[in-house]
Write an enzyme that holds these catalytic residues in place. Structure first.
Site, PDB file in Angstrom:
ATOM      1  N   SER A  80       0.846  -1.197   0.000  1.00 12.24           N
ATOM      2  CA  SER A  80       0.000   0.000   0.000  1.00 12.24           C
ATOM      3  C   SER A  80       0.876   1.239   0.000  1.00 12.24           C
ATOM      4  CB  SER A  80      -0.902   0.017   1.238  1.00 12.24           C
ATOM      5  OG  SER A  80      -1.602   1.244   1.346  1.00 12.24           O
TER       6      SER A  80
ATOM      7  N   TYR B  56      -1.764  -0.605  10.459  1.00 12.84           N
ATOM      8  CA  TYR B  56      -1.828  -0.861   9.024  1.00 12.84           C
ATOM      9  C   TYR B  56      -0.552  -0.395   8.327  1.00 12.84           C
ATOM     10  CZ  TYR B  56      -3.761  -1.109   4.301  1.00 12.84           C
ATOM     11  OH  TYR B  56      -3.984  -1.415   2.983  1.00 12.84           O
TER      12      TYR B  56
END
Length: 255
Positions: A144, A157
Protein backbone atom coordinates in the site's frame (compact mmCIF):
# COMPACT_ATOMS: atom_id res chain seq x y z
CA UNK A 1 -11.65 -3.46 -20.25
CA UNK A 2 -9.79 -6.76 -20.00
CA UNK A 3 -7.87 -7.52 -23.18
CA UNK A 4 -8.10 -11.30 -23.60
CA UNK A 5 -4.93 -13.28 -24.25
CA UNK A 6 -3.48 -16.62 -23.21
CA UNK A 7 -0.49 -15.39 -21.22
CA UNK A 8 -1.51 -17.71 -18.36
CA UNK A 9 -1.90 -20.72 -20.68
CA UNK A 10 -3.24 -23.07 -18.01
CA UNK A 11 -0.85 -22.03 -15.25
CA UNK A 12 -2.16 -22.03 -11.67
CA UNK A 13 -2.26 -18.98 -9.39
CA UNK A 14 -3.32 -18.70 -5.76
CA UNK A 15 -4.87 -15.33 -4.85
CA UNK A 16 -5.69 -14.53 -1.22
CA UNK A 17 -8.39 -12.13 -0.10
CA UNK A 18 -10.08 -12.98 -3.38
CA UNK A 19 -13.76 -12.82 -2.45
CA UNK A 20 -14.09 -9.09 -3.08
CA UNK A 21 -12.38 -5.89 -4.15
CA UNK A 22 -8.85 -5.97 -5.51
CA UNK A 23 -8.43 -9.71 -4.96
CA UNK A 24 -11.56 -10.49 -6.94
CA UNK A 25 -10.47 -8.15 -9.72
CA UNK A 26 -7.06 -9.82 -9.91
CA UNK A 27 -8.68 -13.26 -10.06
CA UNK A 28 -11.03 -12.27 -12.88
CA UNK A 29 -8.21 -10.71 -14.89
CA UNK A 30 -5.96 -13.76 -14.54
CA UNK A 31 -8.76 -16.09 -15.61
CA UNK A 32 -9.27 -13.92 -18.71
CA UNK A 33 -5.56 -14.40 -19.45
CA UNK A 34 -5.85 -18.17 -19.32
CA UNK A 35 -4.86 -18.91 -15.72
CA UNK A 36 -6.46 -21.44 -13.43
CA UNK A 37 -7.10 -19.38 -10.29
CA UNK A 38 -7.54 -20.57 -6.73
CA UNK A 39 -9.49 -17.95 -4.79
CA UNK A 40 -8.61 -18.05 -1.08
CA UNK A 41 -10.61 -16.17 1.53
CA UNK A 42 -11.89 -16.57 5.08
CA UNK A 43 -15.43 -15.71 3.92
CA UNK A 44 -16.54 -19.19 2.87
CA UNK A 45 -20.00 -18.28 1.62
CA UNK A 46 -19.02 -15.31 -0.51
CA UNK A 47 -15.82 -16.94 -1.72
CA UNK A 48 -17.61 -20.03 -2.97
CA UNK A 49 -20.26 -17.88 -4.63
CA UNK A 50 -17.86 -15.66 -6.55
CA UNK A 51 -15.72 -18.62 -7.61
CA UNK A 52 -18.81 -20.26 -9.07
CA UNK A 53 -19.70 -17.03 -10.87
CA UNK A 54 -16.21 -16.81 -12.39
CA UNK A 55 -16.63 -20.20 -14.02
CA UNK A 56 -14.75 -23.42 -14.49
CA UNK A 57 -11.29 -21.88 -14.23
CA UNK A 58 -11.92 -20.66 -10.67
CA UNK A 59 -11.68 -22.81 -7.56
CA UNK A 60 -12.28 -21.70 -3.97
CA UNK A 61 -10.43 -22.66 -0.80
CA UNK A 62 -11.24 -21.32 2.67
CA UNK A 63 -8.22 -19.89 4.46
CA UNK A 64 -7.25 -17.63 7.34
CA UNK A 65 -3.79 -16.58 6.20
CA UNK A 66 -2.68 -15.89 9.78
CA UNK A 67 -3.20 -19.53 10.82
CA UNK A 68 -0.22 -21.66 9.85
CA UNK A 69 -2.16 -24.92 9.93
CA UNK A 70 -4.82 -23.57 7.59
CA UNK A 71 -2.22 -22.21 5.18
CA UNK A 72 -0.37 -25.53 5.06
CA UNK A 73 -3.58 -27.51 4.58
CA UNK A 74 -4.95 -25.18 1.91
CA UNK A 75 -1.73 -25.21 -0.11
CA UNK A 76 -1.78 -29.01 0.05
CA UNK A 77 -5.38 -28.94 -1.25
CA UNK A 78 -4.33 -26.77 -4.17
CA UNK A 79 -1.53 -29.14 -5.10
CA UNK A 80 -3.85 -32.10 -4.77
CA UNK A 81 -6.33 -30.47 -7.12
CA UNK A 82 -3.98 -29.04 -9.75
CA UNK A 83 -0.60 -30.70 -9.25
CA UNK A 84 1.31 -27.44 -9.68
CA UNK A 85 1.53 -23.81 -8.62
CA UNK A 86 2.96 -21.03 -10.77
CA UNK A 87 1.88 -17.80 -9.10
CA UNK A 88 1.06 -16.49 -5.63
CA UNK A 89 -0.69 -13.18 -4.99
CA UNK A 90 -0.74 -12.18 -1.31
CA UNK A 91 -3.62 -9.73 -1.21
CA UNK A 92 -5.51 -10.62 1.99
CA UNK A 93 -5.35 -7.78 4.50
CA UNK A 94 -7.28 -5.98 7.19
CA UNK A 95 -7.23 -2.23 7.71
CA UNK A 96 -8.67 -2.22 11.21
CA UNK A 97 -7.93 -0.59 13.54
CA UNK A 98 -7.13 2.07 10.97
CA UNK A 99 -8.91 4.87 12.82
CA UNK A 100 -8.17 3.82 16.38
CA UNK A 101 -6.12 6.42 18.29
CA UNK A 102 -2.84 5.05 19.56
CA UNK A 103 -3.92 5.42 23.19
CA UNK A 104 -6.90 3.16 22.51
CA UNK A 105 -5.11 0.66 20.27
CA UNK A 106 -5.14 -2.74 21.94
CA UNK A 107 -2.27 -5.16 21.63
CA UNK A 108 -4.71 -7.70 20.25
CA UNK A 109 -5.78 -5.35 17.43
CA UNK A 110 -2.17 -4.53 16.62
CA UNK A 111 -1.14 -8.18 16.64
CA UNK A 112 -4.06 -9.33 14.48
CA UNK A 113 -3.34 -6.67 11.85
CA UNK A 114 0.31 -7.68 11.58
CA UNK A 115 -0.61 -11.37 11.66
CA UNK A 116 -2.85 -11.08 8.60
CA UNK A 117 -0.98 -8.41 6.65
CA UNK A 118 2.62 -9.49 7.28
CA UNK A 119 2.81 -12.95 8.85
CA UNK A 120 0.27 -14.25 6.35
CA UNK A 121 2.41 -13.50 3.27
CA UNK A 122 5.43 -15.04 5.01
CA UNK A 123 3.51 -18.26 5.74
CA UNK A 124 2.19 -18.44 2.20
CA UNK A 125 5.65 -17.97 0.75
CA UNK A 126 6.99 -20.64 3.11
CA UNK A 127 4.51 -23.30 2.07
CA UNK A 128 4.25 -22.37 -1.61
CA UNK A 129 7.97 -22.05 -2.30
CA UNK A 130 8.72 -25.72 -3.13
CA UNK A 131 5.96 -25.77 -5.75
CA UNK A 132 6.68 -22.33 -7.18
CA UNK A 133 10.35 -23.23 -7.50
CA UNK A 134 9.50 -26.28 -9.58
CA UNK A 135 7.97 -24.04 -12.26
CA UNK A 136 10.05 -20.85 -11.88
CA UNK A 137 7.01 -19.12 -10.44
CA UNK A 138 6.46 -15.64 -9.08
CA UNK A 139 5.04 -13.96 -5.99
CA UNK A 140 3.29 -10.59 -5.90
CA UNK A 141 2.65 -9.00 -2.52
CA UNK A 142 -0.07 -6.34 -2.39
CA UNK A 143 1.28 -3.60 -0.13
CA UNK A 144 0.00 0.00 0.00
CA UNK A 145 1.04 3.59 -0.46
CA UNK A 146 0.39 3.75 3.32
CA UNK A 147 3.85 2.27 3.67
CA UNK A 148 5.14 5.67 2.51
CA UNK A 149 2.63 8.21 3.82
CA UNK A 150 0.03 8.12 6.56
CA UNK A 151 -3.16 9.52 7.99
CA UNK A 152 -3.48 9.86 11.76
CA UNK A 153 -4.35 6.71 13.71
CA UNK A 154 -3.12 4.21 11.14
CA UNK A 155 -0.11 2.78 12.98
CA UNK A 156 -0.93 -0.92 12.70
CA UNK A 157 -1.83 -0.86 9.02
CA UNK A 158 1.10 1.35 8.01
CA UNK A 159 3.59 -0.77 9.94
CA UNK A 160 2.26 -3.98 8.41
CA UNK A 161 2.54 -2.66 4.86
CA UNK A 162 5.99 -1.22 5.43
CA UNK A 163 7.06 -4.60 6.76
CA UNK A 164 5.61 -6.28 3.70
CA UNK A 165 7.86 -4.21 1.43
CA UNK A 166 10.91 -5.32 3.42
CA UNK A 167 9.71 -8.93 3.34
CA UNK A 168 9.38 -8.65 -0.44
CA UNK A 169 13.01 -7.80 -1.14
CA UNK A 170 14.20 -10.29 1.50
CA UNK A 171 12.22 -13.06 -0.21
CA UNK A 172 13.52 -11.99 -3.60
CA UNK A 173 17.07 -12.41 -2.31
CA UNK A 174 16.37 -15.75 -0.65
CA UNK A 175 14.26 -17.37 -3.37
CA UNK A 176 16.02 -16.15 -6.50
CA UNK A 177 16.85 -17.00 -9.17
CA UNK A 178 14.11 -19.64 -9.24
CA UNK A 179 11.28 -17.46 -7.89
CA UNK A 180 10.73 -13.76 -8.52
CA UNK A 181 9.12 -11.67 -5.78
CA UNK A 182 7.71 -8.16 -6.21
CA UNK A 183 5.32 -5.83 -4.41
CA UNK A 184 2.57 -3.64 -5.76
CA UNK A 185 1.36 -0.69 -3.70
CA UNK A 186 -2.10 0.59 -4.65
CA UNK A 187 -3.21 4.09 -3.82
CA UNK A 188 -6.86 5.12 -3.91
CA UNK A 189 -8.64 2.27 -5.69
CA UNK A 190 -12.42 2.32 -5.97
CA UNK A 191 -13.30 -1.24 -4.98
CA UNK A 192 -17.02 -0.64 -4.56
CA UNK A 193 -19.59 -2.63 -6.47
CA UNK A 194 -21.58 -0.97 -9.25
CA UNK A 195 -24.66 -0.21 -7.14
CA UNK A 196 -22.56 1.54 -4.50
CA UNK A 197 -20.72 3.59 -7.11
CA UNK A 198 -23.98 4.71 -8.66
CA UNK A 199 -25.50 5.60 -5.29
CA UNK A 200 -22.50 7.65 -4.18
CA UNK A 201 -20.41 8.67 -7.20
CA UNK A 202 -16.93 10.01 -6.71
CA UNK A 203 -16.55 13.78 -6.93
CA UNK A 204 -14.43 15.89 -9.25
CA UNK A 205 -12.26 16.74 -6.25
CA UNK A 206 -11.66 13.03 -5.62
CA UNK A 207 -10.40 12.55 -9.16
CA UNK A 208 -8.38 15.78 -9.22
CA UNK A 209 -6.14 14.55 -6.38
CA UNK A 210 -4.45 12.31 -8.95
CA UNK A 211 -2.02 13.39 -11.67
CA UNK A 212 -3.87 11.18 -14.16
CA UNK A 213 -7.15 12.90 -13.29
CA UNK A 214 -9.06 9.94 -11.89
CA UNK A 215 -9.34 7.50 -9.00
CA UNK A 216 -7.97 4.03 -9.70
CA UNK A 217 -9.88 0.86 -10.56
CA UNK A 218 -9.24 -2.76 -9.63
CA UNK A 219 -8.30 -3.35 -13.26
CA UNK A 220 -5.43 -0.88 -12.90
CA UNK A 221 -4.01 -3.14 -10.21
CA UNK A 222 -4.92 -6.46 -11.80
CA UNK A 223 -3.26 -5.73 -15.14
CA UNK A 224 0.10 -5.05 -13.49
CA UNK A 225 -0.18 -8.11 -11.24
CA UNK A 226 -0.76 -10.24 -14.34
CA UNK A 227 2.36 -8.81 -15.98
CA UNK A 228 4.49 -9.37 -12.88
CA UNK A 229 3.39 -13.01 -12.75
CA UNK A 230 4.19 -13.55 -16.41
CA UNK A 231 7.43 -14.42 -18.15
CA UNK A 232 7.36 -10.92 -19.66
CA UNK A 233 8.59 -9.71 -16.25
CA UNK A 234 11.35 -12.30 -16.07
CA UNK A 235 14.06 -9.72 -15.33
CA UNK A 236 12.09 -7.98 -12.57
CA UNK A 237 12.37 -8.97 -8.91
CA UNK A 238 12.67 -7.37 -5.48
CA UNK A 239 10.85 -4.25 -6.65
CA UNK A 240 7.90 -2.16 -5.52
CA UNK A 241 5.44 -0.72 -8.05
CA UNK A 242 3.18 2.17 -7.03
CA UNK A 243 -0.23 2.14 -8.69
CA UNK A 244 -1.64 5.43 -7.46
CA UNK A 245 -2.25 7.64 -10.49
CA UNK A 246 0.55 9.90 -9.28
CA UNK A 247 -1.28 10.78 -6.07
CA UNK A 248 1.81 10.40 -3.89
CA UNK A 249 3.71 12.77 -6.21
CA UNK A 250 1.14 15.57 -6.28
CA UNK A 251 1.35 18.52 -3.92
CA UNK A 252 -2.10 19.59 -2.78
CA UNK A 253 -2.81 22.98 -1.23
CA UNK A 254 -6.05 23.47 0.66
CA UNK A 255 -7.70 26.89 0.30
Amino acid sequence: MIEPNLRGNGKVALVTGAARGIGLGISAWLIAEGWQVVLADNDRERGARVAEALGEHAWFVAMDVAQEGQVAMSVAEVLGQFGRLDGLVCNAAIANPRNTPLEALSLGEWTRTLAVNLTGPMLLAKYCTPYLRAHNGAIVNIASTRAHQSEPDSEAYAASKGGLLALTHALAASLGPDIRVNALSPGWIDTREAAEREAAPLTELDHDQHLVGRVGTVEDVASLVAWLLSEDAGFVTGQEFLVDGGMTRKMIYLD
